[in-house]
Motif scaffolding. Structure first.
Motif, PDB file in Angstrom:
ATOM      1  N   VAL A  54       0.762  -1.312   0.063  1.00 32.01           N
ATOM      2  CA  VAL A  54      -0.076   0.251   0.097  1.00 32.01           C
ATOM      3  C   VAL A  54       0.677   1.335   0.136  1.00 32.01           C
ATOM      4  O   VAL A  54       0.851   2.268  -0.669  1.00 32.01           O
ATOM      5  CB  VAL A  54      -1.061  -0.065   1.211  1.00 32.01           C
ATOM      6  CG1 VAL A  54      -1.677   1.188   1.449  1.00 32.01           C
ATOM      7  CG2 VAL A  54      -1.855  -0.972   0.990  1.00 32.01           C
TER       8      VAL A  54
ATOM      9  N   PHE B 158       0.489   3.598  -3.215  1.00 35.03           N
ATOM     10  CA  PHE B 158      -0.087   4.975  -3.166  1.00 35.03           C
ATOM     11  C   PHE B 158       0.972   6.147  -2.407  1.00 35.03           C
ATOM     12  O   PHE B 158       0.420   7.322  -2.235  1.00 35.03           O
ATOM     13  CB  PHE B 158      -1.187   4.948  -2.229  1.00 35.03           C
ATOM     14  CG  PHE B 158      -2.376   3.965  -2.668  1.00 35.03           C
ATOM     15  CD1 PHE B 158      -3.047   4.389  -3.741  1.00 35.03           C
ATOM     16  CD2 PHE B 158      -2.378   2.782  -2.252  1.00 35.03           C
ATOM     17  CE1 PHE B 158      -4.168   3.524  -4.233  1.00 35.03           C
ATOM     18  CE2 PHE B 158      -3.207   1.825  -2.833  1.00 35.03           C
ATOM     19  CZ  PHE B 158      -4.212   2.132  -3.732  1.00 35.03           C
TER      20      PHE B 158
ATOM     21  N   LEU C 257       2.203   6.606   0.536  1.00 37.65           N
ATOM     22  CA  LEU C 257       1.677   6.768   1.870  1.00 37.65           C
ATOM     23  C   LEU C 257       2.770   6.469   2.880  1.00 37.65           C
ATOM     24  O   LEU C 257       3.697   5.532   2.520  1.00 37.65           O
ATOM     25  CB  LEU C 257       0.470   5.889   1.976  1.00 37.65           C
ATOM     26  CG  LEU C 257      -0.557   6.347   1.428  1.00 37.65           C
ATOM     27  CD1 LEU C 257      -1.899   5.357   1.524  1.00 37.65           C
ATOM     28  CD2 LEU C 257      -1.250   7.968   1.676  1.00 37.65           C
TER      29      LEU C 257
ATOM     30  N   GLY D 224      -0.479   6.546   7.376  1.00 37.82           N
ATOM     31  CA  GLY D 224      -1.753   6.608   6.190  1.00 37.82           C
ATOM     32  C   GLY D 224      -1.984   5.169   5.527  1.00 37.82           C
ATOM     33  O   GLY D 224      -3.040   4.893   5.351  1.00 37.82           O
ATOM     34  N   GLY D 225      -0.800   4.395   5.446  1.00 35.56           N
ATOM     35  CA  GLY D 225      -1.065   3.022   4.866  1.00 35.56           C
ATOM     36  C   GLY D 225      -1.754   2.231   5.721  1.00 35.56           C
ATOM     37  O   GLY D 225      -2.692   1.579   5.232  1.00 35.56           O
TER      38      GLY D 225
ATOM     39  N   HIS E   4      -5.568   3.109   5.154  1.00 35.26           N
ATOM     40  CA  HIS E   4      -5.982   2.673   3.950  1.00 35.26           C
ATOM     41  C   HIS E   4      -6.225   1.117   3.984  1.00 35.26           C
ATOM     42  O   HIS E   4      -7.251   0.444   3.475  1.00 35.26           O
ATOM     43  CB  HIS E   4      -4.995   2.884   2.891  1.00 35.26           C
ATOM     44  CG  HIS E   4      -5.436   2.368   1.760  1.00 35.26           C
ATOM     45  ND1 HIS E   4      -6.218   3.013   0.519  1.00 35.26           N
ATOM     46  CD2 HIS E   4      -5.177   0.987   1.100  1.00 35.26           C
ATOM     47  CE1 HIS E   4      -6.325   2.312  -0.248  1.00 35.26           C
ATOM     48  NE2 HIS E   4      -5.725   1.041  -0.296  1.00 35.26           N
ATOM     49  N   CYS E   5      -5.326   0.441   4.829  1.00 36.86           N
ATOM     50  CA  CYS E   5      -5.549  -1.074   4.902  1.00 36.86           C
ATOM     51  C   CYS E   5      -6.880  -1.403   5.746  1.00 36.86           C
ATOM     52  O   CYS E   5      -7.423  -2.508   5.230  1.00 36.86           O
ATOM     53  CB  CYS E   5      -4.371  -1.483   5.565  1.00 36.86           C
ATOM     54  SG  CYS E   5      -2.823  -1.523   4.543  1.00 36.86           S
TER      55      CYS E   5
ATOM     56  N   GLU F 272      -9.528   0.512   6.069  1.00 37.81           N
ATOM     57  CA  GLU F 272     -10.491   1.020   4.986  1.00 37.81           C
ATOM     58  C   GLU F 272     -11.058  -0.251   3.933  1.00 37.81           C
ATOM     59  O   GLU F 272     -11.984  -0.611   3.572  1.00 37.81           O
ATOM     60  CB  GLU F 272     -10.354   2.244   4.235  1.00 37.81           C
ATOM     61  CG  GLU F 272     -10.388   3.468   5.426  1.00 37.81           C
ATOM     62  CD  GLU F 272      -9.965   4.642   4.855  1.00 37.81           C
ATOM     63  OE1 GLU F 272      -9.526   4.465   3.924  1.00 37.81           O
ATOM     64  OE2 GLU F 272      -9.991   5.600   5.504  1.00 37.81           O
ATOM     65  N   TYR F 273      -9.530  -0.648   3.536  1.00 41.73           N
ATOM     66  CA  TYR F 273      -9.812  -1.885   2.389  1.00 41.73           C
ATOM     67  C   TYR F 273     -10.444  -3.171   3.144  1.00 41.73           C
ATOM     68  O   TYR F 273     -11.060  -3.846   2.313  1.00 41.73           O
ATOM     69  CB  TYR F 273      -8.734  -2.083   2.007  1.00 41.73           C
ATOM     70  CG  TYR F 273      -8.385  -3.246   0.674  1.00 41.73           C
ATOM     71  CD1 TYR F 273      -8.653  -2.602  -0.328  1.00 41.73           C
ATOM     72  CD2 TYR F 273      -8.229  -4.419   0.826  1.00 41.73           C
ATOM     73  CE1 TYR F 273      -8.529  -3.683  -1.560  1.00 41.73           C
ATOM     74  CE2 TYR F 273      -8.150  -5.401  -0.052  1.00 41.73           C
ATOM     75  CZ  TYR F 273      -8.346  -4.857  -1.447  1.00 41.73           C
ATOM     76  OH  TYR F 273      -8.314  -5.917  -2.576  1.00 41.73           O
TER      77      TYR F 273
END
Length: 298
Positions: free
Chosen positions: A62, A66, A68, A72-73, A76-77, A79-80
């Motif tokens: 990630v 992106f 990140l 932030g990574g 995102h993880c 949210e994924y």
């Protein structure tokens, strides 16, 4: 009905070590345990995990894709994972028939007090698999040696309890090392029971870094006291009695102790008010064992 724990806490608080030790203890007392790694950055696991989120997504991938950073990574993880909750449900469903779950989460505290994805993931799992979970938040006991850090730990614990909306147990981890950290300003029960925080003010004033934030700190302490929700228990993950006492508390909080009982309300009441030596083991026994040579200031 399926039971388990979600294991959370700041980096370095001992979450992975806890999952390893707790899974071994629960196996010894006859429970089938499934450890679920939901930390996409935890690639050196000391335990055998039944489900590993890295099969779905990895933090390093990630960050590269992106551009990140780690924080932030991780957001995102999560949210994924929320968007792909079906993958996790499919992995957990076969295990839910006879396993007790331990969920090992990342150490990024934002995931548990102001970001919604983790809460939504757990809410969906709770409904779809009929889970009964307790949040176990680990706080390194070294934070008790510094008044400012201790107040921060209190605020984190309170914020997480209010945000996650789960049965919650706050744990001072690595309590076996507390004698190595230096003298505490108060007895251990001051920190576990979150007693009158106004006594901290004098010690905070001695630190030049804290003087400019004196009023803010005082107001934060008032917020913690007004809610009256935060207390701590203690844990030495290598001591089976310490782990056993914690398991009893967790089992009571998520209802596991009632799971195998088909009885009347009166019998349930007898269990819930049963006298134990928990209070002694939580504070006095710990102080005697690990702080024997340390003088504490009253």
């Amino acid at each position: 009905m399926v039971f388990g724990q979600i294991v959370i806490g700041p980096p370095g608080s001992g979450k992975t070590t806890y999952c390893n030790g707790m899974s071994q203890f629960l196996s010894l007392i006859g429970r089938k345990v499934a450890v679920v790694n939901l930390d996409p950055a935890n690639d050196a696991l000391p335990y055998e995990c039944a489900v590993n989120v890295e099969e779905l997504i990895k933090l390093e991938d990630v960050m590269a894709e992106f551009s990140l950073g780690p924080n932030g990574g991780l957001l995102h993880c999560m949210e994924y994972l929320e968007k792909n909750i079906d993958w996790l449900e499919a992995k957990l469903k076969p295990l839910s028939k006879d396993h007790y779950f331990l969920f090992d989460f990342p150490g990024q505290v934002e995931l548990f007090f102001n970001h919604d994805s983790t809460k939504k993931v757990l809410t969906k799992l709770t409904k779809s698999l009929n889970l009964r979970l307790t949040a176990v938040q680990l706080i390194d006991s070294i934070l008790c040696t510094d008044p400012g850090n201790y107040v921060s730990a209190l605020l984190l614990s309170l914020s997480t309890m209010l945000h996650m909306e789960l049965p919650h147990v706050n744990v001072l981890s690595k309590i076996d090392l507390i004698g190595n950290y230096g003298k505490l300003d108060f007895g251990l029960d001051f920190y576990t029971d979150v007693q009158d925080l106004s006594y901290l003010q004098h010690h905070l004033n001695r630190d030049p870094r804290s003087v400019k934030y004196r009023k803010l700190t005082s107001e934060l302490c008032s917020v913690v006291e007004d809610y009256g929700l935060v207390t701590f228990t203690t844990l030495d993950i290598q001591d089976k009695e310490s782990v056993g006492d914690l398991v009893k508390l967790i089992d009571k909080s998520n209802g596991y102790i009632f799971a195998g009982i088909d009885a009347s309300v009166v019998e349930y009441s007898k269990i819930s008010v049963r006298q134990t030596d928990w209070e002694y083991n939580r504070v006095a026994a710990v102080q005697e064992k690990y702080m024997k040579d340390e003088e504490t200031k009253e």
